[in-house]
Scaffold this motif. Structure first.
Motif, PDB file in Angstrom:
ATOM      1  N   PHE A   1       7.044  -1.187  -5.252  1.00 54.20           N
ATOM      2  CA  PHE A   1       6.550  -0.770  -3.938  1.00 54.20           C
ATOM      3  C   PHE A   1       5.853   0.586  -4.033  1.00 54.20           C
ATOM      4  O   PHE A   1       4.770   0.780  -3.471  1.00 54.20           O
ATOM      5  CB  PHE A   1       7.700  -0.687  -2.939  1.00 54.20           C
ATOM      6  CG  PHE A   1       7.299  -0.138  -1.593  1.00 54.20           C
ATOM      7  CD1 PHE A   1       6.787  -0.969  -0.614  1.00 54.20           C
ATOM      8  CD2 PHE A   1       7.417   1.217  -1.326  1.00 54.20           C
ATOM      9  CE1 PHE A   1       6.401  -0.456   0.618  1.00 54.20           C
ATOM     10  CE2 PHE A   1       7.035   1.741  -0.096  1.00 54.20           C
ATOM     11  CZ  PHE A   1       6.521   0.899   0.873  1.00 54.20           C
ATOM     12  N   GLY A   2       6.481   1.519  -4.740  1.00 51.98           N
ATOM     13  CA  GLY A   2       5.929   2.867  -4.843  1.00 51.98           C
ATOM     14  C   GLY A   2       4.587   2.907  -5.541  1.00 51.98           C
ATOM     15  O   GLY A   2       3.686   3.653  -5.135  1.00 51.98           O
ATOM     16  N   ALA A   3       4.415   2.102  -6.591  1.00 51.76           N
ATOM     17  CA  ALA A   3       3.142   2.083  -7.308  1.00 51.76           C
ATOM     18  C   ALA A   3       2.016   1.609  -6.391  1.00 51.76           C
ATOM     19  O   ALA A   3       0.926   2.204  -6.358  1.00 51.76           O
ATOM     20  CB  ALA A   3       3.249   1.184  -8.535  1.00 51.76           C
ATOM     21  N   GLY A   4       2.275   0.545  -5.627  1.00 52.10           N
ATOM     22  CA  GLY A   4       1.264   0.063  -4.696  1.00 52.10           C
ATOM     23  C   GLY A   4       0.966   1.075  -3.601  1.00 52.10           C
ATOM     24  O   GLY A   4      -0.188   1.284  -3.228  1.00 52.10           O
ATOM     25  N   THR A   5       2.009   1.735  -3.101  1.00 54.06           N
ATOM     26  CA  THR A   5       1.836   2.729  -2.034  1.00 54.06           C
ATOM     27  C   THR A   5       1.004   3.910  -2.502  1.00 54.06           C
ATOM     28  O   THR A   5       0.065   4.343  -1.823  1.00 54.06           O
ATOM     29  CB  THR A   5       3.210   3.217  -1.550  1.00 54.06           C
ATOM     30  OG1 THR A   5       3.935   2.124  -0.990  1.00 54.06           O
ATOM     31  CG2 THR A   5       3.059   4.315  -0.501  1.00 54.06           C
TER      32      THR A   5
ATOM     33  N   VAL B   1      -4.736  -4.859   0.743  1.00 50.55           N
ATOM     34  CA  VAL B   1      -4.668  -4.324  -0.613  1.00 50.55           C
ATOM     35  C   VAL B   1      -3.249  -3.914  -0.994  1.00 50.55           C
ATOM     36  O   VAL B   1      -2.786  -4.213  -2.106  1.00 50.55           O
ATOM     37  CB  VAL B   1      -5.635  -3.128  -0.768  1.00 50.55           C
ATOM     38  CG1 VAL B   1      -5.534  -2.543  -2.182  1.00 50.55           C
ATOM     39  CG2 VAL B   1      -7.064  -3.562  -0.489  1.00 50.55           C
ATOM     40  N   GLN B   2      -2.529  -3.250  -0.087  1.00 47.85           N
ATOM     41  CA  GLN B   2      -1.192  -2.792  -0.438  1.00 47.85           C
ATOM     42  C   GLN B   2      -0.224  -3.944  -0.752  1.00 47.85           C
ATOM     43  O   GLN B   2       0.493  -3.891  -1.757  1.00 47.85           O
ATOM     44  CB  GLN B   2      -0.614  -1.898   0.665  1.00 47.85           C
ATOM     45  CG  GLN B   2       0.689  -1.225   0.260  1.00 47.85           C
ATOM     46  CD  GLN B   2       1.181  -0.215   1.277  1.00 47.85           C
ATOM     47  OE1 GLN B   2       0.629  -0.109   2.368  1.00 47.85           O
ATOM     48  NE2 GLN B   2       2.203   0.537   0.939  1.00 47.85           N
ATOM     49  N   PRO B   3      -0.167  -5.015   0.053  1.00 49.42           N
ATOM     50  CA  PRO B   3       0.704  -6.135  -0.329  1.00 49.42           C
ATOM     51  C   PRO B   3       0.301  -6.780  -1.656  1.00 49.42           C
ATOM     52  O   PRO B   3       1.169  -7.137  -2.461  1.00 49.42           O
ATOM     53  CB  PRO B   3       0.536  -7.127   0.828  1.00 49.42           C
ATOM     54  CG  PRO B   3       0.056  -6.311   1.969  1.00 49.42           C
ATOM     55  CD  PRO B   3      -0.769  -5.220   1.378  1.00 49.42           C
ATOM     56  N   LEU B   4      -1.017  -6.901  -1.891  1.00 45.61           N
ATOM     57  CA  LEU B   4      -1.470  -7.487  -3.151  1.00 45.61           C
ATOM     58  C   LEU B   4      -1.119  -6.590  -4.329  1.00 45.61           C
ATOM     59  O   LEU B   4      -0.744  -7.082  -5.410  1.00 45.61           O
ATOM     60  CB  LEU B   4      -2.982  -7.733  -3.102  1.00 45.61           C
ATOM     61  CG  LEU B   4      -3.446  -8.854  -2.166  1.00 45.61           C
ATOM     62  CD1 LEU B   4      -4.971  -8.898  -2.089  1.00 45.61           C
ATOM     63  CD2 LEU B   4      -2.892 -10.196  -2.618  1.00 45.61           C
ATOM     64  N   ALA B   5      -1.242  -5.275  -4.139  1.00 41.92           N
ATOM     65  CA  ALA B   5      -0.883  -4.346  -5.205  1.00 41.92           C
ATOM     66  C   ALA B   5       0.611  -4.414  -5.512  1.00 41.92           C
ATOM     67  O   ALA B   5       1.020  -4.457  -6.680  1.00 41.92           O
ATOM     68  CB  ALA B   5      -1.280  -2.915  -4.813  1.00 41.92           C
ATOM     69  N   GLY B   6       1.421  -4.435  -4.470  1.00 45.26           N
ATOM     70  CA  GLY B   6       2.863  -4.563  -4.675  1.00 45.26           C
ATOM     71  C   GLY B   6       3.213  -5.866  -5.368  1.00 45.26           C
ATOM     72  O   GLY B   6       4.076  -5.906  -6.261  1.00 45.26           O
TER      73      GLY B   6
END
Length: 317
Positions: A68-72, A243-248
């Motif tokens: 989660f933190g990496a995507g955030t 983008v954030q959900p996809l990154a997570g």
């Protein structure tokens, strides 16, 4: 879908109530400013102190939080860079855009959504700690230095950065909470109840304040800024809701997380922008249109993205 509607309803009702109060002039012209200061200086610090002081810091470091933190961090950085490169924003406004792009509504929306979809809110508590202890201090530092009016000497800027925890009630409350949690101290019951009462007012008052802002003045300056603001809102909402959900999801897969943890990471990443972005913009005297509109738009869009995440990654049936 019924569970998601139940989680969203209080947000819409309280925001609409704030708009109605503002439209009717019930609380006067200074209501938005006064309530905003109350939340930032009193209610929110009380809520954060109790939340952090009662948390188990040992549960903070795990792979789900890392995903989660990496995507955030990536999405907040993209929002920060986009605001400067494409919209010519300065440091403080760029920090608000970054926050609007990646700071999730983990408390008043994340908890009920997690309970309904995941079965418990333990991961949301870790997300709250991550945002409060790591993301908020960075954003507030950028806001503090970015609104340092005219003082370009490195010594005043350094002094402001070093003394910011003392001057900023949000960071101070979080640090005190960490101290209490790390030393296994017990908050006296009378003080704890008082903080709980104050903290309980933070979310509803913030939503009322957000509603009040929706009935803000429509002067010429706002009309001039509207096109750029709409563009920034579109970028912030796209980063937040897509983008954030996809990154997570990508980081969770790379870490090889179990399916339930992947769902938790994506679901929390898909939560809309927290109203804290609006409150911080208001507190630091910045343009609140971007933060306000991002909160409202991302909340509406997240109904679809949260439902999609729960359908695609949740257990069948």
């Amino acid at each position: 879908m019924h569970a998601l509607l139940s989680a969203f309803t209080p947000i819409w009702v309280l925001t609409a109530a704030g708009y109605a109060v503002g439209r009717g002039g019930l609380l006067g012209e200074q209501a938005e400013a006064v309530l905003g200061r109350f939340v930032f200086h009193v209610a929110m610090p009380a809520a954060l102190f109790m939340m952090v002081s009662e948390a188990r810091l040992s549960s903070f470091a795990n792979q789900s939080v890392i995903a989660f933190g990496a995507g955030t961090v990536a999405v907040c950085a993209l929002g920060f860079l986009a605001a400067g490169r494409f919209f010519g924003r300065k440091t403080a406004d760029r920090a608000i855009t970054g926050m609007a792009s990646g700071y999730v509504n983990s408390a008043n929306l994340g908890i009920p959504v997690a309970v309904q979809v995941l079965g418990d809110a333990s991961f949301v508590a870790q997300i709250i700690l991550f945002q409060v202890l790591l993301v908020s201090p960075v954003i507030l530092t950028l806001l503090d230095t970015g609104t340092d009016r005219g003082r370009v000497h490195w010594r005043p800027v350094l002094r402001r950065m070093l003394t910011m925890p003392v001057r900023n009630p949000v960071i101070m409350a979080s640090m005190l909470g960490v101290l209490v949690a790390a030393t296994d101290l017990r908050v006296p019951s009378a003080l704890g109840r008082s903080c709980d009462l104050l903290g309980a007012a933070a979310v509803p008052t913030a939503l009322i304040t957000l509603g009040l802002s929706l009935h803000g003045r429509r002067d010429g300056a706002e009309a001039t800024e509207a096109p750029a603001s709409r563009g920034e809102v579109a970028v912030a909402v796209a980063l937040k809701n897509l983008v954030q959900p996809l990154a997570g999801f990508g980081v969770a897969l790379l870490l090889g997380l179990p399916e339930q943890q992947v769902l938790a990471v994506v679901l929390c990443s898909a939560l809309p922008t927290a109203q804290n972005a609006f409150l911080y913009a208001r507190q630091y005297g910045l343009d609140t249109a971007l933060a306000r509109n991002s909160v409202v738009a991302s909340t509406v869009v997240s109904m679809a993205t949260l439902s999609l995440a729960a359908w695609a990654l949740g257990p069948p049936g």
